[in-house]
Design a protein around this motif. Structure first.
Motif, PDB file in Angstrom:
ATOM      1  N   LEU A 171      -9.139 -16.677 -14.382  1.00  0.00           N
ATOM      2  CA  LEU A 171      -9.436 -18.118 -14.402  1.00  0.00           C
ATOM      3  C   LEU A 171     -10.512 -18.381 -13.353  1.00  0.00           C
ATOM      4  N   GLY A 172     -11.591 -19.077 -13.765  1.00  0.00           N
ATOM      5  CA  GLY A 172     -12.675 -19.336 -12.808  1.00  0.00           C
ATOM      6  C   GLY A 172     -13.675 -20.341 -13.328  1.00  0.00           C
ATOM      7  N   ASP A 173     -14.774 -20.444 -12.593  1.00  0.00           N
ATOM      8  CA  ASP A 173     -15.841 -21.374 -12.952  1.00  0.00           C
ATOM      9  C   ASP A 173     -17.150 -20.862 -12.383  1.00  0.00           C
ATOM     10  N   ASN A 174     -18.259 -21.531 -12.770  1.00  0.00           N
ATOM     11  CA  ASN A 174     -19.578 -21.180 -12.219  1.00  0.00           C
ATOM     12  C   ASN A 174     -20.082 -22.281 -11.309  1.00  0.00           C
ATOM     13  N   GLY A 175     -19.119 -22.872 -10.569  1.00  0.00           N
ATOM     14  CA  GLY A 175     -19.464 -23.986  -9.683  1.00  0.00           C
ATOM     15  C   GLY A 175     -19.928 -23.524  -8.314  1.00  0.00           C
ATOM     16  N   VAL A 176     -19.650 -24.349  -7.298  1.00  0.00           N
ATOM     17  CA  VAL A 176     -20.177 -24.128  -5.952  1.00  0.00           C
ATOM     18  C   VAL A 176     -19.491 -22.964  -5.246  1.00  0.00           C
ATOM     19  N   GLY A 177     -18.324 -22.574  -5.702  1.00  0.00           N
ATOM     20  CA  GLY A 177     -17.630 -21.432  -5.093  1.00  0.00           C
ATOM     21  C   GLY A 177     -16.830 -21.842  -3.881  1.00  0.00           C
ATOM     22  N   LEU A 178     -16.153 -20.874  -3.308  1.00  0.00           N
ATOM     23  CA  LEU A 178     -15.309 -21.092  -2.142  1.00  0.00           C
ATOM     24  C   LEU A 178     -16.130 -20.922  -0.869  1.00  0.00           C
ATOM     25  N   PRO A 179     -15.666 -21.457   0.243  1.00  0.00           N
ATOM     26  CA  PRO A 179     -16.375 -21.283   1.512  1.00  0.00           C
ATOM     27  C   PRO A 179     -16.494 -19.796   1.858  1.00  0.00           C
ATOM     28  N   PRO A 180     -17.550 -19.391   2.577  1.00  0.00           N
ATOM     29  CA  PRO A 180     -17.753 -17.960   2.918  1.00  0.00           C
ATOM     30  C   PRO A 180     -16.595 -17.374   3.705  1.00  0.00           C
ATOM     31  N   ASP A 181     -15.953 -18.154   4.554  1.00  0.00           N
ATOM     32  CA  ASP A 181     -14.860 -17.655   5.389  1.00  0.00           C
ATOM     33  C   ASP A 181     -13.484 -17.896   4.760  1.00  0.00           C
ATOM     34  N   PHE A 182     -13.456 -18.100   3.461  1.00  0.00           N
ATOM     35  CA  PHE A 182     -12.183 -18.412   2.797  1.00  0.00           C
ATOM     36  C   PHE A 182     -11.240 -17.196   2.813  1.00  0.00           C
ATOM     37  N   ASP A 183      -9.980 -17.479   3.191  1.00  0.00           N
ATOM     38  CA  ASP A 183      -8.925 -16.440   3.191  1.00  0.00           C
ATOM     39  C   ASP A 183      -7.689 -17.039   2.536  1.00  0.00           C
ATOM     40  N   LEU A 184      -7.313 -16.487   1.406  1.00  0.00           N
ATOM     41  CA  LEU A 184      -6.204 -17.048   0.619  1.00  0.00           C
ATOM     42  C   LEU A 184      -4.898 -17.046   1.405  1.00  0.00           C
ATOM     43  N   GLU A 185      -4.687 -15.988   2.214  1.00  0.00           N
ATOM     44  CA  GLU A 185      -3.410 -15.869   2.907  1.00  0.00           C
ATOM     45  C   GLU A 185      -3.293 -16.854   4.060  1.00  0.00           C
ATOM     46  N   SER A 186      -4.421 -17.305   4.605  1.00  0.00           N
ATOM     47  CA  SER A 186      -4.368 -18.222   5.750  1.00  0.00           C
ATOM     48  C   SER A 186      -4.820 -19.633   5.391  1.00  0.00           C
ATOM     49  N   THR A 187      -5.052 -19.900   4.097  1.00  0.00           N
ATOM     50  CA  THR A 187      -5.507 -21.229   3.698  1.00  0.00           C
ATOM     51  C   THR A 187      -4.424 -22.267   3.967  1.00  0.00           C
ATOM     52  N   ASP A 188      -4.881 -23.498   4.274  1.00  0.00           N
ATOM     53  CA  ASP A 188      -3.916 -24.566   4.570  1.00  0.00           C
ATOM     54  C   ASP A 188      -3.776 -25.552   3.416  1.00  0.00           C
ATOM     55  N   THR A 189      -4.417 -25.233   2.264  1.00  0.00           N
ATOM     56  CA  THR A 189      -4.262 -26.129   1.108  1.00  0.00           C
ATOM     57  C   THR A 189      -3.000 -25.758   0.345  1.00  0.00           C
ATOM     58  N   LEU A 190      -2.262 -26.796  -0.028  1.00  0.00           N
ATOM     59  CA  LEU A 190      -0.972 -26.578  -0.680  1.00  0.00           C
ATOM     60  C   LEU A 190      -1.119 -25.819  -1.989  1.00  0.00           C
ATOM     61  N   GLY A 191      -2.121 -26.190  -2.808  1.00  0.00           N
ATOM     62  CA  GLY A 191      -2.265 -25.591  -4.131  1.00  0.00           C
ATOM     63  C   GLY A 191      -2.498 -24.088  -4.071  1.00  0.00           C
ATOM     64  N   LEU A 192      -3.449 -23.658  -3.212  1.00  0.00           N
ATOM     65  CA  LEU A 192      -3.772 -22.235  -3.143  1.00  0.00           C
ATOM     66  C   LEU A 192      -2.665 -21.456  -2.451  1.00  0.00           C
ATOM     67  N   ARG A 193      -1.976 -22.097  -1.480  1.00  0.00           N
ATOM     68  CA  ARG A 193      -0.818 -21.419  -0.865  1.00  0.00           C
ATOM     69  C   ARG A 193       0.280 -21.221  -1.908  1.00  0.00           C
ATOM     70  N   LEU A 194       0.434 -22.209  -2.778  1.00  0.00           N
ATOM     71  CA  LEU A 194       1.419 -22.100  -3.854  1.00  0.00           C
ATOM     72  C   LEU A 194       1.034 -20.973  -4.815  1.00  0.00           C
ATOM     73  N   VAL A 195      -0.283 -20.845  -5.115  1.00  0.00           N
ATOM     74  CA  VAL A 195      -0.753 -19.761  -5.988  1.00  0.00           C
ATOM     75  C   VAL A 195      -0.405 -18.403  -5.372  1.00  0.00           C
ATOM     76  N   HIS A 196      -0.656 -18.278  -4.060  1.00  0.00           N
ATOM     77  CA  HIS A 196      -0.372 -17.010  -3.369  1.00  0.00           C
ATOM     78  C   HIS A 196       1.114 -16.647  -3.476  1.00  0.00           C
ATOM     79  N   ASN A 197       1.963 -17.645  -3.252  1.00  0.00           N
ATOM     80  CA  ASN A 197       3.414 -17.389  -3.315  1.00  0.00           C
ATOM     81  C   ASN A 197       3.873 -17.056  -4.741  1.00  0.00           C
ATOM     82  N   LEU A 198       3.297 -17.759  -5.729  1.00  0.00           N
ATOM     83  CA  LEU A 198       3.687 -17.519  -7.121  1.00  0.00           C
ATOM     84  C   LEU A 198       3.252 -16.138  -7.607  1.00  0.00           C
TER      85      LEU A 198
END
Length: 580
Positions: free
Chosen positions: A522-549
């Motif tokens: 699942l993806g897109d050709n949009g602006v992308g994630l920030p260069p320093d993005f880390d899924l395990e340390s993200t503070d957004t609820l949605g992506l933290r939920l994705v990691h746990n699921l």
């Protein structure tokens, strides 16, 4: 010339003839064998004057030899004819109702008479004891039933015959060096004899023997005759064994058929009974003799006749065993559920053997089980339906509550929570509408889920292109719910943040099966994630939920942040015990 008779002839035969001629005036003729000349002679003497006579000698040795050979040949032919007649008589015993013991005794009598011998006998081998016993004999003072021949040291003629694997001829037992005894032959003054093997060399029945008190040279024809008799007897023994085994087999199978808790029957190709076991009385109320000759189809329920005939045709064409379930009419009028296993008994005639058993109780139990399963399916559908309705109520409550909130950020949180609840509600809706209570049609589910999200975020998605591709994947509920929430979070994230200020672009979703694994992209050709993005340390609820699921489904998540954002999740279906 000028010599006297005594000076010429030494043979007393001639001297006696000459002396006789001195007193006889008439002619005389004689046929005698001369030892002196080693010839058969015809002697013709006649008087030629007073005290004188002439003698003519004619060599008739060839004629005598011819006559002797002729006489021997006649005797041989007579003996052979007698032996052939004896062999025919023994062969005829096969067609009689005589017991094997009676055939043995008759054979030894015929054998002794045909060969003009003093003794004949039939010995049966006892392999385990390495001994023989006499089954029948002629001439023996007391036919012994004791074991008297030991094989392991070759001390007997019979034992030697078995080990040499060919007929054994004895001219003089007292001079025999190949074996000794046995005492039975010695006690009866046996001098000459012949012994042959009865039956195949690998599994002999025993030995047949003929013996004489006087010295005798048995001819090759005599030996052939004894062996021929032994071969005929071996065939009789084999037929008797086969007949005995068949009788035992028939008795055994008759007992099985008569005491079996199933009805065993045989049928002609027309379906008529040719045999029915006694259990028919208990199964359908008819005695075996009442069924014999009747067509089996008159007892079969009209609704089942066609399927039974189809199975019968399949049996006759393929030769394979067929199993049929149908109803038989009992004599009292009720129908009995039965299961029949049929196979071809005789390929030549097409006769069929059928084993039929009562499965009425099983059919009732299966019906009860099907009814119970149906009840459980209905109950489970109702549960899914109520869960879906309750989640819709929760979604509606969240929607109503958001109407009283003015903070845009809080409204967004309520909307996301509402979408999460809807994703689970859609899954339960899919389950209660499906025939499979434990599997989710993921292709159908993904379409409904994406349609709902695109509708919710219609402002953001109106300028976007969506590419949704899903194989016909079916997942259990334990795996489908986490996957549905993952899709909800990632698609929501793309719709909200990938294309700021109404930019155009593409959002895509793919799911496919590879061997025993599934791949969700699942993806897109949009602006992308920030260069320093880390899924395990993200503070957004949605992506933290994705990691746990992803961890919940034991999956592997990879994020590609180039020319947009791409999430690739590889997972297996979680295995849990079935609920039904």
């Amino acid at each position: 010339m000028g010599q006297s008779n005594k000076e010429v002839f030494e043979d007393p035969l001639f001297l006696n003839i000459f002396k006789k001629m001195e007193s006889v005036e008439n002619s005389e003729s004689f046929e005698e064998y001369s030892v002196q000349f080693n010839k058969h002679l015809e002697i013709f003497s006649f008087s030629v004057g007073k005290n004188e006579y002439a003698t003519i000698f004619k060599d008739i040795s060839q004629r005598e030899l011819f006559l002797r050979k002729k006489e021997e040949l006649e005797k041989e032919i007579t003996s052979r004819l007698k032996q052939q007649s004896a062999l025919s008589e023994i062969s005829q015993l096969t067609l009689s109702n005589a017991s094997l013991k009676e055939i043995f005794h008759k054979t030894t009598e015929i054998l002794a008479e045909a060969l003009q011998v003093d003794y004949s006998k039939i010995l049966r081998l006892l392999p385990q004891e390495q001994q023989f016993i006499m089954e029948a004999g002629v001439g023996w003072e007391v036919p012994s039933r004791d074991n008297y021949i030991i094989l392991d040291n070759l001390e007997s003629q019979a034992g030697y015959t078995l080990l040499s694997e060919k007929p054994v001829i004895v001219e003089d037992l007292s001079l025999e060096t190949r074996f000794s005894g046995p005492q039975l032959l010695v006690d009866h003054g046996v001098t000459s004899g012949v012994s042959v093997i009865i039956g195949p060399l690998k599994d002999p029945y025993g030995v047949m023997g003929v013996h004489t008190v006087e010295h005798r040279i048995f001819s090759p024809f005599d030996v052939e005759f004894v062996q021929a008799v032994a071969n005929v007897l071996a065939n009789i023994i084999n037929q008797n064994r086969i007949s005995h085994e068949l009788e035992e087999s028939e008795t055994r199978y008759r007992l099985l058929a008569e005491n079996a808790s199933d009805m065993i029957s045989t049928h002609k190709t027309s379906g008529n009974y040719s045999y029915a076991s006694p259990y028919s009385l208990e199964l359908i109320g008819y005695l075996p003799e009442e069924l014999k000759g009747e067509s089996a189809f008159i007892f079969i329920h009209p609704d089942d006749i066609e399927s039974v005939k189809e199975n019968q045709a399949k049996l006759l064409s393929s030769g394979n065993i067929v199993i049929s379930n149908y109803r038989l009419k009992h004599k009292e009028g009720d129908y009995v559920w039965v299961e029949s296993t049929a196979r071809i008994l005789d390929p030549q005639t097409g006769e069929i053997i059928v084993i039929t058993r009562d499965i009425s109780e099983r059919m009732v139990a299966e019906q009860e089980l099907r009814s119970s399963l149906k009840d459980k399916e209905i109950l489970l559908q109702e549960i899914h339906h109520r869960v879906k309705n309750n989640m819709q109520i929760i979604s509606s409550l969240l929607n109503l509550q958001s109407n009283f909130i003015t903070d845009p950020e809080a409204i967004g949180v309520f909307r996301e929570s509402q979408n999460r609840v809807k994703s689970m509600a859609l899954l339960h809706e899919n389950l209660y509408q499906s025939r499979e209570m434990d599997k989710v049609d993921f292709k159908q589910y993904v379409k409904k889920l994406t349609d709902n999200l695109l509708s919710t975020y219609s402002t953001q998605s109106s300028h976007l292109k969506t590419e949704i591709s899903s194989e016909n994947v079916k997942l259990n509920i334990e795996t489908a719910i986490p996957c549905g929430l993952i899709i909800n979070e990632l698609l929501t994230n793309s719709l909200k943040y990938a294309f700021p200020q109404g930019e155009k672009g593409t959002v895509y979703l793919k799911i496919k099966a590879i061997n025993d694994k599934y791949v969700l992209i699942l993806g897109d050709n949009g602006v992308g994630l920030p260069p320093d993005f880390d899924l395990e340390s993200t503070d957004t609820l949605g992506l933290r939920l994705v990691h746990n699921l992803v961890n919940q489904i034991d999956g592997e998540l990879k994020v590609k942040n180039s020319k947009g954002t791409c999430f690739k999740i590889v997972f297996r279906e979680l295995q849990y015990k079935k609920r039904i």
